[in-house]
Enzyme design. Structure first.
Site, mmCIF file in Angstrom:
data_model
loop_
_atom_site.group_PDB
_atom_site.id
_atom_site.type_symbol
_atom_site.label_atom_id
_atom_site.label_comp_id
_atom_site.label_asym_id
_atom_site.label_seq_id
_atom_site.Cartn_x
_atom_site.Cartn_y
_atom_site.Cartn_z
ATOM 1 N N LYS A 112 -6.517 3.437 1.903
ATOM 2 C CA LYS A 112 -5.551 2.423 2.321
ATOM 3 C C LYS A 112 -4.223 2.761 1.653
ATOM 4 O O LYS A 112 -4.100 2.690 0.433
ATOM 5 C CB LYS A 112 -6.059 1.048 1.879
ATOM 6 C CG LYS A 112 -5.152 -0.113 2.200
ATOM 7 C CD LYS A 112 -5.783 -1.396 1.662
ATOM 8 C CE LYS A 112 -4.829 -2.558 1.830
ATOM 9 N NZ LYS A 112 -5.374 -3.791 1.227
ATOM 10 N N GLU A 171 -10.807 -7.850 3.890
ATOM 11 C CA GLU A 171 -10.602 -7.728 2.450
ATOM 12 C C GLU A 171 -10.166 -9.064 1.859
ATOM 13 O O GLU A 171 -9.331 -9.756 2.435
ATOM 14 C CB GLU A 171 -9.535 -6.664 2.176
ATOM 15 C CG GLU A 171 -9.172 -6.465 0.724
ATOM 16 C CD GLU A 171 -8.022 -5.483 0.566
ATOM 17 O OE1 GLU A 171 -7.267 -5.612 -0.423
ATOM 18 O OE2 GLU A 171 -7.866 -4.588 1.434
ATOM 19 N N SER A 202 0.688 -8.348 -5.132
ATOM 20 C CA SER A 202 -0.444 -9.266 -5.075
ATOM 21 C C SER A 202 -1.508 -8.715 -6.016
ATOM 22 O O SER A 202 -2.179 -7.732 -5.704
ATOM 23 C CB SER A 202 -0.980 -9.340 -3.635
ATOM 24 O OG SER A 202 -2.187 -10.061 -3.591
ATOM 25 N N HIS A 239 -3.603 2.458 -2.482
ATOM 26 C CA HIS A 239 -2.265 2.446 -3.072
ATOM 27 C C HIS A 239 -1.973 1.062 -3.641
ATOM 28 O O HIS A 239 -2.821 0.180 -3.646
ATOM 29 C CB HIS A 239 -1.234 2.793 -2.003
ATOM 30 C CG HIS A 239 -1.169 1.761 -0.900
ATOM 31 N ND1 HIS A 239 -0.167 1.725 0.041
ATOM 32 C CD2 HIS A 239 -1.987 0.717 -0.572
ATOM 33 C CE1 HIS A 239 -0.351 0.729 0.878
ATOM 34 N NE2 HIS A 239 -1.450 0.101 0.523
ATOM 35 N N ARG A 240 -0.720 0.838 -4.055
ATOM 36 C CA ARG A 240 -0.196 -0.483 -4.361
ATOM 37 C C ARG A 240 1.072 -0.687 -3.539
ATOM 38 O O ARG A 240 1.635 0.248 -2.992
ATOM 39 C CB ARG A 240 0.132 -0.636 -5.856
ATOM 40 C CG ARG A 240 -1.018 -0.444 -6.816
ATOM 41 C CD ARG A 240 -2.254 -1.276 -6.492
ATOM 42 N NE ARG A 240 -2.064 -2.705 -6.550
ATOM 43 C CZ ARG A 240 -2.496 -3.497 -7.549
ATOM 44 N NH1 ARG A 240 -3.105 -2.978 -8.585
ATOM 45 N NH2 ARG A 240 -2.334 -4.814 -7.489
ATOM 46 N N SER A 241 1.520 -1.932 -3.463
ATOM 47 C CA SER A 241 2.713 -2.211 -2.662
ATOM 48 C C SER A 241 3.963 -1.576 -3.272
ATOM 49 O O SER A 241 4.893 -1.222 -2.560
ATOM 50 C CB SER A 241 2.904 -3.721 -2.498
ATOM 51 O OG SER A 241 2.880 -4.363 -3.758
ATOM 52 N N ASP A 252 -11.207 -6.902 -3.563
ATOM 53 C CA ASP A 252 -10.060 -6.307 -4.266
ATOM 54 C C ASP A 252 -9.756 -7.146 -5.499
ATOM 55 O O ASP A 252 -10.177 -6.814 -6.604
ATOM 56 C CB ASP A 252 -8.857 -6.221 -3.338
ATOM 57 C CG ASP A 252 -7.600 -5.730 -4.045
ATOM 58 O OD1 ASP A 252 -7.724 -5.156 -5.144
ATOM 59 O OD2 ASP A 252 -6.488 -5.918 -3.515
ATOM 60 N N LYS A 292 -8.440 0.769 -6.970
ATOM 61 C CA LYS A 292 -7.051 0.919 -7.410
ATOM 62 C C LYS A 292 -7.061 1.353 -8.873
ATOM 63 O O LYS A 292 -7.360 0.544 -9.760
ATOM 64 C CB LYS A 292 -6.294 -0.413 -7.278
ATOM 65 C CG LYS A 292 -6.112 -0.885 -5.841
ATOM 66 C CD LYS A 292 -5.454 -2.254 -5.816
ATOM 67 C CE LYS A 292 -5.128 -2.693 -4.390
ATOM 68 N NZ LYS A 292 -4.581 -4.075 -4.348
ATOM 69 N N GLN A 350 -2.094 -11.152 4.513
ATOM 70 C CA GLN A 350 -1.185 -10.174 3.915
ATOM 71 C C GLN A 350 -1.047 -8.890 4.712
ATOM 72 O O GLN A 350 0.035 -8.314 4.782
ATOM 73 C CB GLN A 350 -1.659 -9.851 2.499
ATOM 74 C CG GLN A 350 -0.699 -9.009 1.698
ATOM 75 C CD GLN A 350 -1.038 -9.060 0.223
ATOM 76 O OE1 GLN A 350 -0.618 -9.969 -0.486
ATOM 77 N NE2 GLN A 350 -1.816 -8.091 -0.239
ATOM 78 N N GLU A 351 -2.140 -8.407 5.300
ATOM 79 C CA GLU A 351 -2.081 -7.121 5.984
ATOM 80 C C GLU A 351 -2.945 -7.121 7.247
ATOM 81 O O GLU A 351 -4.106 -7.517 7.211
ATOM 82 C CB GLU A 351 -2.564 -5.990 5.060
ATOM 83 C CG GLU A 351 -1.746 -5.829 3.801
ATOM 84 C CD GLU A 351 -2.322 -4.765 2.876
ATOM 85 O OE1 GLU A 351 -3.051 -3.880 3.365
ATOM 86 O OE2 GLU A 351 -2.055 -4.823 1.673
ATOM 87 N N GLU A 389 5.030 -2.241 2.619
ATOM 88 C CA GLU A 389 4.141 -1.120 2.901
ATOM 89 C C GLU A 389 4.410 -0.473 4.261
ATOM 90 O O GLU A 389 3.591 0.284 4.778
ATOM 91 C CB GLU A 389 2.690 -1.575 2.791
ATOM 92 C CG GLU A 389 2.354 -2.016 1.369
ATOM 93 C CD GLU A 389 0.932 -2.507 1.205
ATOM 94 O OE1 GLU A 389 0.170 -2.469 2.185
ATOM 95 O OE2 GLU A 389 0.576 -2.919 0.092
ATOM 96 N N HIS A 441 3.656 -9.786 0.925
ATOM 97 C CA HIS A 441 4.282 -8.499 1.240
ATOM 98 C C HIS A 441 5.438 -8.636 2.231
ATOM 99 O O HIS A 441 6.063 -7.643 2.580
ATOM 100 C CB HIS A 441 3.243 -7.530 1.815
ATOM 101 C CG HIS A 441 2.318 -6.968 0.785
ATOM 102 N ND1 HIS A 441 1.306 -6.093 1.081
ATOM 103 C CD2 HIS A 441 2.245 -7.166 -0.553
ATOM 104 C CE1 HIS A 441 0.655 -5.779 -0.016
ATOM 105 N NE2 HIS A 441 1.219 -6.423 -1.024
ATOM 106 N N ASP A 492 -6.480 -7.558 5.479
ATOM 107 C CA ASP A 492 -6.438 -7.936 4.073
ATOM 108 C C ASP A 492 -5.877 -9.342 4.034
ATOM 109 O O ASP A 492 -4.674 -9.547 4.188
ATOM 110 C CB ASP A 492 -5.565 -6.982 3.259
ATOM 111 C CG ASP A 492 -5.442 -7.417 1.793
ATOM 112 O OD1 ASP A 492 -6.129 -8.390 1.398
ATOM 113 O OD2 ASP A 492 -4.667 -6.794 1.046
#
Length: 423
Positions: free
Chosen positions: A388, A285, A41, A365-367, A312, A337, A162-163, A204, A154, A241
């Protein structure tokens, strides 16, 4: 401490896609290495990740051209420079590329080298990376945001957001906060299993069940917190998120497919307001899309004094865009990021600007990740206060947590911010 060699080669990330590993050698024999992450994403204003496009290799996702840029152009530009001059080296990378978003040499090429240089310099000085980058002020251990239910891009499920994350705020040290989070994660797995939900995991490490709506995951997590023996909202709180840029329509409205609803930006703000009234949510987020600055203004005015509002896709770790947000009073926190912007120095500049204007910073981080734990040291070095980096599953996520445990043991007077973040 002169640079004598710079090269790169393809390795694999946590999704089984190729990514770039950079290697920098100094004239004292010290070698620094770094692996670049990759997002699924992504904000459209992020720095450009250079992919080959050759469908015969990795479905077009190869990074041989980015590696070639490191091995030839970047190496020629950096040979003989002092490895301790991070700012100068990063400026050379920016100058060599010649664009505003690394669309020439690739942000993956630039970041890999930038990280590897920092690692080599720290190693040459016999300093841990966090101490080299942060100096004497590097002693705060960040509060983790642990993604324990995945949705959106994700995971292949019916959840729009997403999260769904837990934040262990009611603890005195990082290691205890992480232990509690792991216990909640395992409690959640038992609850999902007993409810006949699938317990497969997303990119993740969070679970990816099909649930009835976008609030049922929160209900599940609250049950897990209590089942693990902790107090909801006191020991552990909820962070979201939403990644709303993934489900905004061309007309600017937001389509929640899992609930078969379409909402305006004001209605989305009302949606969030009701959620934070009902649940112990401390952070949201990307609650609105990266292009919906009007909506972000409404969101910030309505909820900015009640909850952390993180940009983000909105800010993409870019100081120019962040400054626009500051000028307009948009959001109150930024996700950090490094691969969104391209170099370590530019990332530090974004954190510095945010802190000057009292925006919170969350190292992220990233996925698509790897065993590289650079961001763990980076979070401590820059005192971001939050990090995160996924759930307490999958080794590429655990690598960051284990590194933070090591750092906590190394720093004799370390401080875990915990509840101080959300008094």
């Amino acid at each position: 401490m002169k640079i004598v060699r710079v090269n790169a080669y393809e390795v694999m990330d946590s999704r089984g896609n190729p990514t770039l590993k950079a290697v920098v050698e100094l004239n004292d024999g010290t070698i620094g290495e770094a692996i670049v992450p990759s997002g699924a994403s992504t904000g459209k204003r992020e720095a450009v990740e250079l992919r080959d496009g050759d469908q015969k290799r990795y479905g077009g996702k190869g990074v041989l051209n980015a590696c070639k840029n490191v091995n030839v152009r970047i190496q020629e530009s950096l040979i003989g420079l002092c490895g301790m001059e991070q700012g100068r080296i990063d400026d050379e990378l920016i100058k060599l590329d010649g664009t505003h978003n690394f669309s020439n040499i690739g942000a993956n090429a630039a970041l890999g080298v930038s990280m590897a240089v920092a690692r080599a310099a720290a190693k040459s000085l016999n300093l841990p990376l966090y101490r080299y980058l942060g100096g004497a002020q590097a002693f705060n251990l960040p509060v983790p945001m642990l993604n324990i239910i995945n949705g959106g891009s994700h995971a292949d499920n019916t959840v729009d957001f997403q999260e769904y994350m837990i934040m262990p705020i009611g603890f005195d040290c990082f290691s205890e906060a992480l232990r509690a989070s792991a216990e909640v994660y395992h409690a959640l797995k038992k609850i999902l299993h007993s409810s006949k939900h699938i317990t497969s995991i997303g990119d993740e490490g969070g679970f990816a069940p099909n649930l009835a709506n976008n609030t049922e995951p929160i209900e599940m997590i609250l049950r897990a917190i209590e089942a693990a023996g902790y107090q909801v909202g006191t020991d552990l709180a909820i962070a979201l998120d939403v990644a709303s840029s993934e489900f905004v329509q061309d007309d600017g409205r937001y389509h929640l497919a899992g609930e078969n609803r379409t909402l305006s930006n004001e209605e989305m703000v009302d949606y969030y307001a009701k959620m934070i009234e009902k649940y112990p949510i401390v952070s949201i987020e990307d609650g609105l899309s990266e292009d919906d600055w009007e909506g972000w203004g409404i969101l910030t005015r309505r909820l900015g004094n009640r909850v952390q509002l993180v940009g983000d896709d909105l800010f993409v770790t870019n100081t120019q865009i962040l400054q626009e947000g500051i000028n307009q009073g948009i959001a109150n926190a930024i996700l950090i990021k490094p691969n969104q912007i391209g170099t370590i120095s530019q990332t530090i500049e974004a954190i510095s600007l945010a802190k000057r204007h009292r925006y919170r910073c969350i190292m992220s981080h990233r996925s698509g990740e790897s065993e590289d734990s650079f961001i763990a040291d980076f979070a401590v070095a820059l005192n971001t206060g939050e990090i995160k980096t996924g759930s307490t599953a999958r080794s590429e996520r655990i690598a960051k947590y284990n590194r933070l445990i090591e750092i906590e043991r190394e720093i004799s007077r370390s401080e875990y911010l915990g509840i101080k973040l959300f008094k």
